[in-house]
Design a protein around this motif. Structure first.
Motif, short mmCIF file in Angstrom:
data_model
loop_
_atom_site.label_atom_id
_atom_site.label_comp_id
_atom_site.label_asym_id
_atom_site.label_seq_id
_atom_site.Cartn_x
_atom_site.Cartn_y
_atom_site.Cartn_z
N ARG A 104 46.54 83.89 -7.87
CA ARG A 104 46.14 85.11 -8.56
C ARG A 104 44.62 85.15 -8.78
NH1 ARG A 104 48.85 89.00 -11.48
NH2 ARG A 104 50.43 88.59 -9.93
N ALA A 105 44.02 84.00 -9.09
CA ALA A 105 42.57 83.96 -9.28
C ALA A 105 41.83 84.30 -7.99
CB ALA A 105 42.15 82.58 -9.77
N LEU A 106 42.30 83.75 -6.87
CA LEU A 106 41.65 84.05 -5.58
C LEU A 106 41.81 85.53 -5.24
CD1 LEU A 106 42.75 80.90 -3.53
CD2 LEU A 106 40.50 81.36 -4.51
N GLN A 107 43.00 86.07 -5.46
CA GLN A 107 43.23 87.48 -5.17
C GLN A 107 42.40 88.38 -6.08
OE1 GLN A 107 47.40 88.38 -5.23
NE2 GLN A 107 47.92 86.77 -3.77
N ARG A 108 42.28 87.99 -7.34
CA ARG A 108 41.49 88.81 -8.27
C ARG A 108 40.02 88.80 -7.88
NH1 ARG A 108 42.09 91.51 -12.77
NH2 ARG A 108 40.43 91.63 -14.30
N SER A 109 39.51 87.64 -7.47
CA SER A 109 38.11 87.56 -7.03
C SER A 109 37.88 88.42 -5.79
CB SER A 109 37.74 86.10 -6.74
OG SER A 109 37.86 85.31 -7.91
N ALA A 110 38.82 88.35 -4.84
CA ALA A 110 38.67 89.14 -3.62
C ALA A 110 38.73 90.64 -3.92
CB ALA A 110 39.76 88.77 -2.62
N GLY A 111 39.68 91.05 -4.76
CA GLY A 111 39.79 92.46 -5.10
C GLY A 111 38.57 92.97 -5.86
N THR A 112 38.09 92.16 -6.78
CA THR A 112 36.90 92.56 -7.54
C THR A 112 35.68 92.68 -6.64
OG1 THR A 112 37.80 91.45 -9.49
CG2 THR A 112 35.45 91.97 -9.50
N LEU A 113 35.53 91.73 -5.71
CA LEU A 113 34.40 91.77 -4.78
C LEU A 113 34.45 93.03 -3.92
CD1 LEU A 113 31.91 90.34 -3.61
CD2 LEU A 113 33.44 89.15 -2.03
N LEU A 114 35.61 93.35 -3.39
CA LEU A 114 35.73 94.54 -2.55
C LEU A 114 35.50 95.82 -3.35
CD1 LEU A 114 38.85 93.55 -0.40
CD2 LEU A 114 36.47 93.64 0.36
N GLY A 116 34.04 96.17 -6.35
CA GLY A 116 32.68 96.23 -6.88
C GLY A 116 31.67 96.56 -5.80
N GLY A 117 31.84 95.98 -4.61
CA GLY A 117 30.92 96.29 -3.50
C GLY A 117 30.99 97.75 -3.11
N PHE A 118 32.20 98.31 -3.06
CA PHE A 118 32.34 99.72 -2.71
C PHE A 118 31.70 100.61 -3.78
CE2 PHE A 118 34.83 103.70 -2.36
CZ PHE A 118 34.58 103.99 -1.02
N ALA A 119 31.90 100.23 -5.06
CA ALA A 119 31.32 101.02 -6.15
C ALA A 119 29.79 100.97 -6.12
CB ALA A 119 31.84 100.51 -7.50
N ILE A 120 29.23 99.79 -5.87
CA ILE A 120 27.77 99.67 -5.79
C ILE A 120 27.23 100.50 -4.63
CG2 ILE A 120 25.90 98.05 -5.28
CD1 ILE A 120 27.45 95.94 -6.85
N GLY A 121 27.92 100.46 -3.50
CA GLY A 121 27.48 101.26 -2.37
C GLY A 121 27.48 102.75 -2.68
N LEU A 122 28.53 103.23 -3.38
CA LEU A 122 28.57 104.64 -3.76
C LEU A 122 27.46 104.99 -4.74
CD1 LEU A 122 32.39 105.38 -4.20
CD2 LEU A 122 30.90 106.09 -2.33
N LEU A 159 43.66 95.99 -7.31
CA LEU A 159 42.58 95.57 -8.20
C LEU A 159 41.23 96.08 -7.69
CD1 LEU A 159 41.87 93.93 -10.69
CD2 LEU A 159 41.46 91.98 -9.22
N GLY A 160 41.06 96.13 -6.37
CA GLY A 160 39.84 96.71 -5.83
C GLY A 160 39.67 98.16 -6.24
N SER A 161 40.77 98.92 -6.22
CA SER A 161 40.71 100.32 -6.64
C SER A 161 40.34 100.45 -8.10
CB SER A 161 42.07 100.98 -6.39
OG SER A 161 42.42 100.92 -5.02
N MET A 162 40.93 99.62 -8.97
CA MET A 162 40.62 99.71 -10.39
C MET A 162 39.18 99.28 -10.66
SD MET A 162 44.05 98.54 -12.41
CE MET A 162 44.07 96.89 -11.71
N THR A 163 38.71 98.24 -9.96
CA THR A 163 37.33 97.80 -10.15
C THR A 163 36.35 98.90 -9.76
OG1 THR A 163 37.99 95.52 -9.70
CG2 THR A 163 35.65 96.02 -9.56
N MET A 164 36.65 99.60 -8.70
CA MET A 164 35.79 100.70 -8.26
C MET A 164 35.67 101.76 -9.35
SD MET A 164 36.50 103.35 -5.14
CE MET A 164 37.91 104.00 -6.06
N ILE A 165 36.79 102.12 -9.97
CA ILE A 165 36.78 103.13 -11.02
C ILE A 165 36.07 102.61 -12.26
CG2 ILE A 165 38.26 104.38 -12.64
CD1 ILE A 165 38.19 105.68 -9.97
#
Length: 822
Positions: A104-114, A116-122, A159-165
């Motif tokens: 779960r920690a590895l998946q959370r890190s990967a989702g957050t990275l994806l 967060g990266g998409f949000a920063i790009g936007l 998690l990537g979707s939620m991090t983006m929002i």
């Protein structure tokens, strides 16, 4: 009063069994003191059951409290912005076992990275350009939700979707602010992953292998207790419907839980990967024992309610007592991780139950019309099934034996027990599932409605509404209702708990140690709730998160309740948006999906039933029974889970008696399919063993094989029958009649074979296996006959909640979503 009514139904619906209860009235005039007392008594019983202490629960709570104390100290001393994200990350990665926590920690890190990266790009590319930002948000959100329904690791895209929002909450956020928010949240999530994972791994770690062994052993002990119900006088038999329902739910959900722990253990130990096939076999055997003994408990309770004892004969009592002893012996060996040779030398139990069955008058189990005799026959049949499961356990315990004592039992041509895309025996999976795309679109619509609304009224704290819409937009009504209720209840409880701390303690705190004591108590309560079953654990997570928002909005003790109010109102808004979207477009009911999944399970069985016939090479790579068993177990466990979720739909069903009948009838159908699976797999292993013989000169062989060739079409016809509940299928009736005709021919030929003399030793062994094969076919015919009646009596209502369903009418929804990713 509406909340009391809904919560009363929640307490009384722990699983698919729905007890008869007195409805609490909606209006105060009809709510007397006795009704209120009944509500709180049920609530107290529910909390006692779900919050019961245990050593494992104390360890899990202590790990979370220590991790949260470390995180709180870092936030307060280093003045870390948005420190509550450290707490929520620790709570999320704190899974029941260490293997799951790391994953779960590895998946959370990967989702957050994806995300967060998409949000920063936007934020960099389109600062303060909502006409571009909002459509990109919607596309990213929709694609993430779709992937969460179709990928093997759904946690990463969601998690990537939620991090983006969360990284860019408002459409007018400038680039610098968005980047700063995203980076700090990513840093906090990464730090929380590290702290939570280290605490899980080194502080009283719960290894998935140990959890699996302990729960398998406990299941056998519970089976022993259920067997004891058939030996007690009627006055001492357990008849409490709430306790029976809780026991049935645990049996229902155990298969999925055990296979998850097995998968987590395979990440940690090579031993589990080597013995994967046998561990699956052991899980299936113990689950078979649990289901059979649950049927014994249910039948004994039905007799006891009418004041009738089971009145087992001496032969039956001795057989049941022997099965009880065997449960205790096997439980001790599995839990102690030591399988000794004496257990292999124990006499088979199934023979004793078959002798008991043969001694009954007439030898039949279904012809008697006396309900008490039928209940006793049900006990005998279920006890025989439990004995067969117990007899199979020693052959699946290699991982408990020393290498020199291990049994060689390799399936023909099996190199892996997991289904693969290249396996021609499995139906081809579609690359694109329209149903999942439609579901993702509805979830995205609800989330974007909430997102646009909070930006229109300039309410940054309401971003929780968007997250809520994403998290509770699940794949059936029952799951949506369950998660919404748990989320809201957890937020309310966490805020009230923080309010008590703010009013009574926080104003007097002047140092960090005192603040740590307060937060540890609050987070400990949340962790204790989170360590419970799926009926309450998500509420514990929300409780701790809501408390963290109240107690840690700044870098010191706070008395600000605005973050909690924002969260509670945001959760309410998110649930309202979901309700509005699904009330218009609709969603599949859990019972409908469960029924469709049962039909697909029968089709997988039809594919498997071709294994072991003479025109197929038993050593071919195509013939992998273990793959079918793994897939069938997964689907049956999924059907039980959907059946459990369907009970939450009854909260808003005006015909509760009809809903209870639907649940019970569907449970009976799933139980029949579970029984078919057990007999079918035994038949397939018998076929492969029979094919080892060179070419036995047995006249009955052709007739038995001709009987076997009718089985795939028979199971396919029953799959179509299950898809059309309440209707008689001429295809199923014709296929069953054809099966019976071949069965009579095979019975005559095999009976004539017994009169021959001069058979060689190998031919005699082949004859015994052929006769056993015919016995499996007869058992299949009995279960299929009962399944035909159950499917005909079954009625499952379609979506009756939405406007789309009202406009469309009551026609059957032809395509359900695919099974959730394993």
């Amino acid at each position: 009063m509406l909340f009391l009514r809904i919560f009363t139904r929640f307490v009384d619906n722990p699983g698919y069994h729905k007890p008869t209860i007195k409805t609490v009235a909606l209006f105060p005039g009809n709510l007397d003191q006795a009704s209120l007392r009944q509500v709180f008594e049920r609530l107290a019983a529910f909390l006692r059951l779900e919050l019961a202490p245990s050593p494992a629960r104390w360890r899990a709570t202590s790990r979370v409290v220590i991790a949260c104390a470390i995180a709180t100290t870092l936030v307060m001393t280093l003045q870390i912005p948005q420190g509550s994200w450290l707490i929520i990350t620790i709570l999320i990665v704190s899974q029941p076992d260490a293997g799951a926590s790391i994953a779960r920690a590895l998946q959370r890190s990967a989702g957050t990275l994806l995300g967060g990266g998409f949000a920063i790009g936007l934020a960099i590319t389109f600062p303060q350009q909502p006409w571009i930002l909002v459509p990109f948000f919607a596309l990213g959100l929709g694609y993430g939700i779709y992937l969460s329904r179709t990928s093997a690791a759904p946690y990463i895209p969601i998690l990537g979707s939620m991090t983006m929002i969360l990284a860019i909450g408002g459409v007018d956020t400038n680039a610098a602010e968005g980047i700063d928010t995203a980076l700090w949240r990513f840093l906090n999530i990464g730090t929380g992953n590290l702290i939570g994972t280290l605490c899980q791994a080194f502080l009283w770690p719960e290894k998935p292998e140990n959890l699996l062994r302990q729960h398998l052993a406990q299941s056998l002990r519970n089976s022993r207790e259920r067997l004891d119900q058939s030996l007690r006088p009627a006055s001492e038999v357990l008849t409490d419907p709430a306790i029976l329902a809780e026991s049935e739910e645990r049996v229902m959900n155990s298969l999925a839980t055990w296979t998850t722990w097995m998968q987590n253990a395979e990440h940690d130990q090579r031993q589990f990967r080597v013995h994967h096939d046998m561990i699956i076999e052991l899980i299936g055997d113990i689950n078979q024992v649990a289901i059979a003994t649950q049927q014994i408990s249910r039948a004994s309770s039905a007799l006891a309610v009418e004041g009738v004892a089971t009145e087992l004969p001496d032969m039956g009592r001795h057989a049941v007592e022997a099965a009880q002893d065997r449960c205790s012996q096997y439980a001790a060996a599995i839990e102690g991780r030591h399988w000794h040779a004496e257990l292999d030398g124990l006499m088979p139990l199934a023979d004793r139950f078959r002798q008991w069955m043969a001694s009954t008058q007439g030898g039949g189990l279904t012809s008697d019309t006396n309900p008490h005799d039928l209940a006793r026959a049900s006990i005998l049949s279920a006890a025989t099934s439990a004995a067969e499961g117990l007899d199979a356990i020693p052959g699946a315990t290699n991982f408990l034996r020393k290498p020199a004592d291990q049994i060689r039992q390799e399936p023909f041509g099996a190199t892996s027990s997991r289904p693969t895309a290249a396996d021609p025996l499995f139906p081809e999976e579609k690359r694109f599932n329209p149903q999942d795309a439609i579901a993702a679109t509805k979830a995205t619509l609800a989330a974007m409605i909430a997102y646009i609304y909070i930006n229109a009224i300039d309410w940054p704290g309401g971003i929780t509404a968007v997250v809520t819409a994403i998290l509770v937009s699940l794949d059936n009504y029952g799951a949506i209702i369950q998660k919404s209720a748990l989320r809201f209840a957890g937020v309310v409880a966490g805020g009230l708990l923080a309010l008590v701390a703010i009013l009574a303690v926080i104003p007097n705190i002047e140092s960090l140690p005192a603040f740590l004591i307060v937060t540890s108590v609050v987070f400990g309560i949340g962790a204790w709730v989170q360590a419970g079953s799926s009926r309450i654990s998500y509420a514990g997570l929300q409780l701790s998160y809501a408390a963290a928002l109240c107690l840690m909005p700044t870098h010191g003790p706070s008395i600000d309740l605005v973050p909690w109010l924002d969260r509670m109102l945001g959760v309410s808004l998110g649930i309202f948006c979901i309700a509005a979207v699904y009330a218009f477009f609709g969603e599949i009911r859990a019972r409908v999906w469960s029924l469709d999944n049962v039909a697909e399970t029968l089709r997988v069985m039809a594919q498997a039933s071709r294994i072991g016939l003479r025109d197929r090479d038993p050593r071919s790579e195509e013939v992998v029974i273990q793959k079918f068993r793994y897939e069938i177990y997964r689907r049956i466990a999924f059907s039980y889970r959907l059946l459990s979720e369907s009970c939450y739909e009854d909260w808003f069903d005006s015909d509760r008696a009809g809903a209870a009948r639907e649940t019970e009838n569907l449970r009976r159908v799933i139980d029949r399919v579970r029984g078919l699976q057990r007999i079918l797999l035994s038949l397939l292993w018998n076929r492969l063993a029979y094919q080892r013989h060179s070419n036995p000169a047995l006249e009955g062989r052709e007739a038995v094989e001709a009987l076997g060739r009718t089985l795939p079409a028979l199971l396919e016809s029953f799959a179509r029958q299950v898809e059309q509940p309440g209707e008689r299928s001429s295809d199923a009736e014709k296929a069953l009649d054809e099966f019976r005709r071949h069965q009579e021919i095979a019975r005559d030929r095999v009976g004539a074979e017994a009169l021959r003399s001069g058979l060689s030793a190998d031919d005699r062994l082949a004859y015994e296996r052929m006769r056993a094969q015919l016995g499996f076919y007869e058992h299949l015919e009995t279960i299929l006959s009962l399944l035909e009646k159950d499917a005909w009596a079954l009625h499952v209502r379609q979506d009756n909640f939405s406007l789309a369903a009202w406009l469309r009418g009551s026609e059957q929804r032809r395509s359900a979503p695919s099974i959730r990713p394993a």
